[in-house]
Design a protein around this motif. Structure first.
Motif, PDB file in Angstrom:
ATOM      1  N   ALA A 166       0.748  -1.175   0.194  1.00  0.00           N
ATOM      2  CA  ALA A 166      -0.088  -0.083   0.132  1.00  0.00           C
ATOM      3  C   ALA A 166       0.820   1.274   0.143  1.00  0.00           C
ATOM      4  CB  ALA A 166      -0.656   0.267   1.024  1.00  0.00           C
ATOM      5  N   ILE A 167       2.201   0.905   0.746  1.00  0.00           N
ATOM      6  CA  ILE A 167       3.143   2.293   1.185  1.00  0.00           C
ATOM      7  C   ILE A 167       3.509   2.581  -0.468  1.00  0.00           C
ATOM      8  CG2 ILE A 167       4.801   3.408   2.104  1.00  0.00           C
ATOM      9  CD1 ILE A 167       3.520   2.144   4.537  1.00  0.00           C
ATOM     10  N   VAL A 168       4.294   1.421  -0.806  1.00  0.00           N
ATOM     11  CA  VAL A 168       5.072   1.370  -2.320  1.00  0.00           C
ATOM     12  C   VAL A 168       3.901   2.460  -3.301  1.00  0.00           C
ATOM     13  CG1 VAL A 168       5.837   0.432  -4.655  1.00  0.00           C
ATOM     14  CG2 VAL A 168       6.624  -0.200  -1.805  1.00  0.00           C
ATOM     15  N   GLU A 169       2.521   1.658  -3.329  1.00  0.00           N
ATOM     16  CA  GLU A 169       2.103   1.758  -4.567  1.00  0.00           C
ATOM     17  C   GLU A 169       1.686   3.706  -4.284  1.00  0.00           C
ATOM     18  OE1 GLU A 169      -1.623  -0.234  -4.570  1.00  0.00           O
ATOM     19  OE2 GLU A 169      -3.038   0.711  -6.221  1.00  0.00           O
ATOM     20  N   ARG A 170       1.314   3.887  -2.735  1.00  0.00           N
ATOM     21  CA  ARG A 170       1.095   5.624  -2.888  1.00  0.00           C
ATOM     22  C   ARG A 170       2.633   6.490  -2.702  1.00  0.00           C
ATOM     23  NH1 ARG A 170      -2.093   2.968  -0.514  1.00  0.00           N
ATOM     24  NH2 ARG A 170      -4.398   3.943   0.311  1.00  0.00           N
ATOM     25  N   ALA A 171       3.628   6.139  -2.442  1.00  0.00           N
ATOM     26  CA  ALA A 171       4.759   6.395  -2.437  1.00  0.00           C
ATOM     27  C   ALA A 171       5.335   7.241  -3.843  1.00  0.00           C
ATOM     28  CB  ALA A 171       5.959   5.512  -2.433  1.00  0.00           C
ATOM     29  N   ASP A 172       6.096   8.533  -4.006  1.00  0.00           N
ATOM     30  CA  ASP A 172       6.224   8.823  -5.139  1.00  0.00           C
ATOM     31  C   ASP A 172       7.835   8.391  -5.260  1.00  0.00           C
ATOM     32  OD1 ASP A 172       4.849  11.129  -5.586  1.00  0.00           O
ATOM     33  OD2 ASP A 172       5.315  11.595  -3.267  1.00  0.00           O
ATOM     34  N   ALA A 173       8.354   7.536  -4.662  1.00  0.00           N
ATOM     35  CA  ALA A 173       9.773   7.115  -4.371  1.00  0.00           C
ATOM     36  C   ALA A 173       9.922   5.946  -3.811  1.00  0.00           C
ATOM     37  CB  ALA A 173      11.167   7.725  -4.782  1.00  0.00           C
ATOM     38  N   ALA A 174      10.321   4.128  -4.048  1.00  0.00           N
ATOM     39  CA  ALA A 174      10.805   4.054  -3.187  1.00  0.00           C
ATOM     40  C   ALA A 174      12.022   2.998  -3.582  1.00  0.00           C
ATOM     41  CB  ALA A 174       9.728   2.650  -3.426  1.00  0.00           C
ATOM     42  N   GLY A 180      24.732  -0.856   1.767  1.00  0.00           N
ATOM     43  CA  GLY A 180      25.051   0.525   1.567  1.00  0.00           C
ATOM     44  C   GLY A 180      24.261   1.125  -0.116  1.00  0.00           C
ATOM     45  N   ILE A 181      24.102   0.823  -0.781  1.00  0.00           N
ATOM     46  CA  ILE A 181      23.858   0.614  -2.322  1.00  0.00           C
ATOM     47  C   ILE A 181      22.056   1.635  -1.441  1.00  0.00           C
ATOM     48  CG2 ILE A 181      23.947   0.813  -4.201  1.00  0.00           C
ATOM     49  CD1 ILE A 181      26.869  -1.777  -4.061  1.00  0.00           C
ATOM     50  N   PRO A 182      21.622   2.606  -2.154  1.00  0.00           N
ATOM     51  CA  PRO A 182      20.401   2.354  -2.776  1.00  0.00           C
ATOM     52  C   PRO A 182      19.753   2.200  -3.950  1.00  0.00           C
ATOM     53  CG  PRO A 182      21.362   4.582  -1.481  1.00  0.00           C
ATOM     54  CD  PRO A 182      22.240   3.469  -1.742  1.00  0.00           C
ATOM     55  N   VAL A 183      19.305   0.747  -4.184  1.00  0.00           N
ATOM     56  CA  VAL A 183      18.569   0.705  -5.359  1.00  0.00           C
ATOM     57  C   VAL A 183      17.062   0.872  -5.190  1.00  0.00           C
ATOM     58  CG1 VAL A 183      17.596  -1.158  -6.745  1.00  0.00           C
ATOM     59  CG2 VAL A 183      20.369  -1.673  -5.466  1.00  0.00           C
ATOM     60  N   MET A 184      16.661   1.667  -6.615  1.00  0.00           N
ATOM     61  CA  MET A 184      15.195   2.610  -6.616  1.00  0.00           C
ATOM     62  C   MET A 184      14.375   1.804  -7.359  1.00  0.00           C
ATOM     63  SD  MET A 184      14.504   5.997  -8.586  1.00  0.00           S
ATOM     64  CE  MET A 184      15.422   7.147  -8.112  1.00  0.00           C
ATOM     65  N   LYS A 185      13.417   0.914  -6.632  1.00  0.00           N
ATOM     66  CA  LYS A 185      12.868   0.180  -7.273  1.00  0.00           C
ATOM     67  C   LYS A 185      11.539   1.300  -8.214  1.00  0.00           C
ATOM     68  CE  LYS A 185      14.058  -3.815  -5.652  1.00  0.00           C
ATOM     69  NZ  LYS A 185      14.094  -4.125  -6.317  1.00  0.00           N
ATOM     70  N   LYS A 186      11.104   2.393  -7.790  1.00  0.00           N
ATOM     71  CA  LYS A 186      10.203   3.377  -8.336  1.00  0.00           C
ATOM     72  C   LYS A 186      10.267   4.790  -8.184  1.00  0.00           C
ATOM     73  CE  LYS A 186       5.118   4.587  -7.519  1.00  0.00           C
ATOM     74  NZ  LYS A 186       3.824   4.220  -6.579  1.00  0.00           N
TER      75      LYS A 186
END
Lengths: 191, 141
Positions: A166-174, A180-186
């Protein structure tokens, strides 16, 4: 009233997800001239937990912009009295919030209570979004192991999984932080 | 064959329902509903949900190696069914249970090992593979 930007950041234990979340919050605050608010959901009940909390506190003390810390183990929407449209709120972390909401009332984990808790947490998030410029939610990766034979783990994983969805659906970015490496999913542009 | 995987409660079924919403009719068979696994299907689009649960029926009596061989044969049968008609597609949804702590019970270790191999074999036989993370698909094949 405009809704706050929503970021979702997850990862394994000691993956660097909190540090990435703090950096994201600070960068946002510097760019937008915003204030920083740390919404701590954890309760300190042993030395190990204290060590974790201290480590994150020390990180935040190095920040160029001061952090204001709020401790709300449940009912996170209580923070709205202390924030405004120029606030960046970092919620750390969703799993502890779920723990606290589910287990402090000593209610049996029946469908109705689980549903209520889900709605309560999502409403809390929405309420903060209505009163802030940016909300960053940190959570833990849900376990990926045989859980189906264990009723308790099953219920817990389901609750967390549904909240994450639900949060990922509403998120601008996930993001999922791996070592330590951020992998952008959304999301559009990386921060 | 289209393989869709990811952790439990990551929205795999929801994603599949959405992705194939134009392709109706779709025959949906779910191991979570205790449905038996058929080998002949009524529609051209078939979704097999929770395949790791069907595999679980074998863990008490067989080794992970034996289970792998048995299910390789089943995958072949799905492929043969697909190839009988050009429009047919078998969509397989499996929850990834391979990324946790080593289970204490031997049968759960067998289950985990066998499902890892099973998913490898499904992925190899599939023309498309997606990993779903909280509703977001990453196409890896």
């Amino acid at each position: 009233m405009a809704k706050a930007a929503l970021y979702f950041i997850t990862g394994g234990v000691r993956s660097g997800k909190s540090r990435f979340a703090e950096q994201t919050a600070q960068e946002w605050a510097i760019e937008q001239h915003a204030t920083l608010h740390y919404l701590a959901c954890g309760r300190v009940f042993d030395a190990e937990m204290a060590e974790r909390v201290n480590r994150h506190q020390e990180d935040r003390e190095k920040s160029p912009i001061p952090w204001k810390t709020w401790e709300f183990p449940t009912d996170i929407e209580r923070i709205v009295d202390g924030i405004n449209q120029d606030s960046v709120v970092l919620l750390d972390c969703l799993t502890t919030l779920v723990d606290n909401e589910l287990f402090t009332q000593q209610k049996p984990l029946e469908a109705e209570f689980l549903e209520e808790t889900f709605i309560k947490i999502m409403n809390g998030i929405e309420e903060i979004q209505r009163h802030a410029a940016c909300l960053i939610i940190v959570s833990n990766e849900v376990i990926q192991e045989p859980i189906f034979h264990n009723e308790f783990l099953h219920t817990y994983a389901k609750m967390l999984g549904l909240l994450h969805q639900a949060i990922v659906e509403r998120a601008d970015a996930a993001y999922m932080v791996e070592w330590g490496i951020p992998v952008m999913k959304k999301g559009g542009t990386p921060i | 064959m289209h393989f869709v995987t990811g952790g439990a409660y990551n929205g795999k079924a929801k994603w599949v329902r959405n992705y194939y919403s134009e392709k109706a009719p779709v025959q949906w068979i779910s191991a979570y509903q205790d449905e038996a696994l058929p080998f002949d299907f009524d529609e051209d689009f078939v979704v097999l949900q929770g395949v790791e649960m069907w595999l679980r029926n074998d863990i008490q009596e067989q080794t992970a190696e034996a289970i792998r061989i048995k299910w390789q044969e089943i995958i072949k049968r799905w492929r043969i069914w697909e190839e009988e008609k050009k429009t047919r597609c078998c969509i397989i949804i499996g929850a990834d249970i391979t990324k946790g702590i080593v289970p204490i019970e031997a049968c759960n270790r067998t289950w985990r090992d066998a499902s890892g191999w099973f998913f490898q074999d499904i992925a190899a036989a599939s023309s498309r593979v997606d990993i779903i993370w909280y509703g977001i698909a990453q196409q890896v094949k």
